[in-house]
Design a protein around this motif. Structure first.
Motif, PDB file in Angstrom:
ATOM      1  N   GLU A  16       0.826  -1.212   0.000  1.00  0.00           N
ATOM      2  CA  GLU A  16       0.000   0.000   0.000  1.00  0.00           C
ATOM      3  C   GLU A  16       0.864   1.268   0.000  1.00  0.00           C
ATOM      4  N   ALA A  17       2.044   1.179   0.620  1.00  0.00           N
ATOM      5  CA  ALA A  17       2.880   2.367   0.827  1.00  0.00           C
ATOM      6  C   ALA A  17       3.211   3.095  -0.473  1.00  0.00           C
ATOM      7  N   ALA A  18       3.595   2.387  -1.506  1.00  0.00           N
ATOM      8  CA  ALA A  18       3.955   3.041  -2.771  1.00  0.00           C
ATOM      9  C   ALA A  18       2.763   3.788  -3.352  1.00  0.00           C
ATOM     10  N   GLN A  19       1.589   3.192  -3.270  1.00  0.00           N
ATOM     11  CA  GLN A  19       0.393   3.831  -3.803  1.00  0.00           C
ATOM     12  C   GLN A  19      -0.024   5.022  -2.948  1.00  0.00           C
ATOM     13  N   ILE A  20       0.201   4.935  -1.654  1.00  0.00           N
ATOM     14  CA  ILE A  20      -0.039   6.078  -0.770  1.00  0.00           C
ATOM     15  C   ILE A  20       0.860   7.243  -1.197  1.00  0.00           C
ATOM     16  N   GLY A  21       2.122   6.936  -1.474  1.00  0.00           N
ATOM     17  CA  GLY A  21       3.050   7.976  -1.922  1.00  0.00           C
ATOM     18  C   GLY A  21       2.566   8.678  -3.176  1.00  0.00           C
ATOM     19  N   ASP A  22       2.045   7.901  -4.134  1.00  0.00           N
ATOM     20  CA  ASP A  22       1.512   8.497  -5.365  1.00  0.00           C
ATOM     21  C   ASP A  22       0.342   9.434  -5.061  1.00  0.00           C
ATOM     22  N   CYS A  23      -0.556   9.007  -4.188  1.00  0.00           N
ATOM     23  CA  CYS A  23      -1.725   9.830  -3.848  1.00  0.00           C
ATOM     24  C   CYS A  23      -1.317  11.088  -3.089  1.00  0.00           C
ATOM     25  N   LEU A  24      -0.353  10.982  -2.205  1.00  0.00           N
ATOM     26  CA  LEU A  24       0.107  12.162  -1.458  1.00  0.00           C
ATOM     27  C   LEU A  24       0.771  13.178  -2.386  1.00  0.00           C
ATOM     28  N   GLN A  25       1.482  12.707  -3.399  1.00  0.00           N
ATOM     29  CA  GLN A  25       2.136  13.617  -4.342  1.00  0.00           C
ATOM     30  C   GLN A  25       1.125  14.444  -5.124  1.00  0.00           C
ATOM     31  N   ARG A  26      -0.075  13.926  -5.299  1.00  0.00           N
ATOM     32  CA  ARG A  26      -1.099  14.650  -6.064  1.00  0.00           C
ATOM     33  C   ARG A  26      -1.803  15.735  -5.252  1.00  0.00           C
ATOM     34  N   LEU A  27      -1.629  15.743  -3.931  1.00  0.00           N
ATOM     35  CA  LEU A  27      -2.274  16.770  -3.102  1.00  0.00           C
ATOM     36  C   LEU A  27      -1.630  18.122  -3.368  1.00  0.00           C
ATOM     37  N   GLN A  28      -2.439  19.166  -3.284  1.00  0.00           N
ATOM     38  CA  GLN A  28      -1.946  20.530  -3.451  1.00  0.00           C
ATOM     39  C   GLN A  28      -2.334  21.364  -2.240  1.00  0.00           C
ATOM     40  N   PRO A  29      -1.374  21.946  -1.567  1.00  0.00           N
ATOM     41  CA  PRO A  29       0.061  21.808  -1.756  1.00  0.00           C
ATOM     42  C   PRO A  29       0.532  20.428  -1.293  1.00  0.00           C
ATOM     43  N   PRO A  30       1.656  19.952  -1.829  1.00  0.00           N
ATOM     44  CA  PRO A  30       2.166  18.641  -1.437  1.00  0.00           C
ATOM     45  C   PRO A  30       2.500  18.628   0.061  1.00  0.00           C
ATOM     46  N   PRO A  31       2.138  17.571   0.748  1.00  0.00           N
ATOM     47  CA  PRO A  31       2.393  17.521   2.197  1.00  0.00           C
ATOM     48  C   PRO A  31       3.850  17.200   2.519  1.00  0.00           C
ATOM     49  N   HIS A  32       4.252  17.606   3.708  1.00  0.00           N
ATOM     50  CA  HIS A  32       5.570  17.259   4.233  1.00  0.00           C
ATOM     51  C   HIS A  32       5.432  16.365   5.453  1.00  0.00           C
ATOM     52  N   SER A  33       4.284  16.465   6.123  1.00  0.00           N
ATOM     53  CA  SER A  33       4.038  15.663   7.317  1.00  0.00           C
ATOM     54  C   SER A  33       2.669  14.996   7.192  1.00  0.00           C
ATOM     55  N   VAL A  34       2.584  13.773   7.707  1.00  0.00           N
ATOM     56  CA  VAL A  34       1.371  12.979   7.530  1.00  0.00           C
ATOM     57  C   VAL A  34       1.082  12.181   8.802  1.00  0.00           C
ATOM     58  N   ILE A  35      -0.195  12.111   9.150  1.00  0.00           N
ATOM     59  CA  ILE A  35      -0.659  11.239  10.233  1.00  0.00           C
ATOM     60  C   ILE A  35      -1.238   9.990   9.586  1.00  0.00           C
ATOM     61  N   VAL A  36      -0.853   8.826  10.060  1.00  0.00           N
ATOM     62  CA  VAL A  36      -1.475   7.589   9.601  1.00  0.00           C
ATOM     63  C   VAL A  36      -2.505   7.174  10.652  1.00  0.00           C
ATOM     64  N   ALA A  37      -3.744   6.948  10.208  1.00  0.00           N
ATOM     65  CA  ALA A  37      -4.811   6.487  11.104  1.00  0.00           C
ATOM     66  C   ALA A  37      -5.093   5.029  10.775  1.00  0.00           C
ATOM     67  N   THR A  38      -4.956   4.184  11.771  1.00  0.00           N
ATOM     68  CA  THR A  38      -5.184   2.755  11.590  1.00  0.00           C
ATOM     69  C   THR A  38      -5.593   2.146  12.921  1.00  0.00           C
ATOM     70  N   ASP A  39      -5.953   0.869  12.904  1.00  0.00           N
ATOM     71  CA  ASP A  39      -6.334   0.202  14.153  1.00  0.00           C
ATOM     72  C   ASP A  39      -5.191   0.284  15.148  1.00  0.00           C
ATOM     73  N   ASP A  40      -5.521   0.412  16.425  1.00  0.00           N
ATOM     74  CA  ASP A  40      -4.503   0.645  17.442  1.00  0.00           C
ATOM     75  C   ASP A  40      -3.396  -0.411  17.438  1.00  0.00           C
ATOM     76  N   TYR A  41      -3.739  -1.681  17.333  1.00  0.00           N
ATOM     77  CA  TYR A  41      -2.734  -2.743  17.359  1.00  0.00           C
ATOM     78  C   TYR A  41      -1.820  -2.716  16.131  1.00  0.00           C
ATOM     79  N   HIS A  42      -2.229  -2.030  15.081  1.00  0.00           N
ATOM     80  CA  HIS A  42      -1.497  -1.992  13.811  1.00  0.00           C
ATOM     81  C   HIS A  42      -0.598  -0.757  13.700  1.00  0.00           C
ATOM     82  N   THR A  43      -0.680   0.174  14.641  1.00  0.00           N
ATOM     83  CA  THR A  43       0.014   1.458  14.497  1.00  0.00           C
ATOM     84  C   THR A  43       1.532   1.334  14.477  1.00  0.00           C
ATOM     85  N   ARG A  44       2.115   0.519  15.353  1.00  0.00           N
ATOM     86  CA  ARG A  44       3.587   0.439  15.396  1.00  0.00           C
ATOM     87  C   ARG A  44       4.142  -0.085  14.076  1.00  0.00           C
ATOM     88  N   ARG A  45       3.570  -1.148  13.562  1.00  0.00           N
ATOM     89  CA  ARG A  45       4.060  -1.724  12.305  1.00  0.00           C
ATOM     90  C   ARG A  45       3.800  -0.779  11.133  1.00  0.00           C
TER      91      ARG A  45
END
Length: 196
Positions: free
Chosen positions: A110-139
């Motif tokens: 998923e990471a590579a595709q996330i990178g593609d989607c983030l690059q399309r945002l205007q303005p391009p982001p420099h910092s990002v929060i990932v929201a996921t299930d609590d047990y999955h956050t560290r990985r």
């Protein structure tokens, strides 16, 4: 021989420490004000989505990206369902939410595709929060920092009381989730992180 025995005993103690702790090591919940929020695909009860919306509405970021697979169920892709759901529930924030259609079935893919989607945002982001299930956050945080190091990452934990809680050994589903996530985390740290 004594040194080997000492090393083995120390490794067993370290493993036991992580194994028998209530589950908190897996959970990272440190969302920082950022340019964007990424809600990872695989949300079984919309908890990740609502955690992302909570952060968006609280001003933690200006844009939220929903990852959703292109796989089809009942005649609709999950990406189409995610877009429809966001349009119906985001209210005044609807213009700040976009869907990132993905084909991968793991966080690493998923990471590579996330990178593609983030690059399309205007303005391009420099910092990002990932929201996921609590047990999955560290990985997830480790994978995204490794695969997309150009962004500063923080994590927001979404609770799913059916799948995970603490202490993990007090509920059958929680135990399955805990053990599976540890297996995936160890595999990521020892093998997958080194493969490009």
């Amino acid at each position: 021989m004594k040194r080997l025995l000492v090393v083995v005993v120390v490794l067993i103690l370290i493993c036991a420490l992580f194994f028998f702790q209530p589950g908190g090591f897996l959970v990272v919940n440190n969302p920082e004000k950022s340019d964007a929020i990424v809600v990872l695909a695989g949300d079984a009860a919309d908890n990740r989505y609502w955690r992302g919306m909570e952060l968006l509405r609280s001003g933690y970021a200006q844009h939220m990206v929903l990852d959703a697979t292109t796989a089809v169920t009942y005649g609709h892709s999950y990406a189409d369902l995610a877009a429809d759901f966001a349009a119906r529930t985001a209210g005044a924030n609807a213009a700040q939410v976009s869907v990132c259609a993905i084909t991968g079935d793991s966080t690493k893919e998923e990471a590579a595709q996330i990178g593609d989607c983030l690059q399309r945002l205007q303005p391009p982001p420099h910092s990002v929060i990932v929201a996921t299930d609590d047990y999955h956050t560290r990985r997830a945080l480790s994978i995204l920092r490794n695969r997309l190091p150009q962004y500063q990452w923080s994590a927001a934990a979404a609770r799913n009381d059916f799948l995970f809680g603490q202490p993990w050994w007090s509920n059958r589903e929680w135990a399955k989730t805990y053990l599976t996530e540890w297996q995936k985390l160890i595999w990521w740290q020892l093998f997958d992180r080194w493969r490009k």
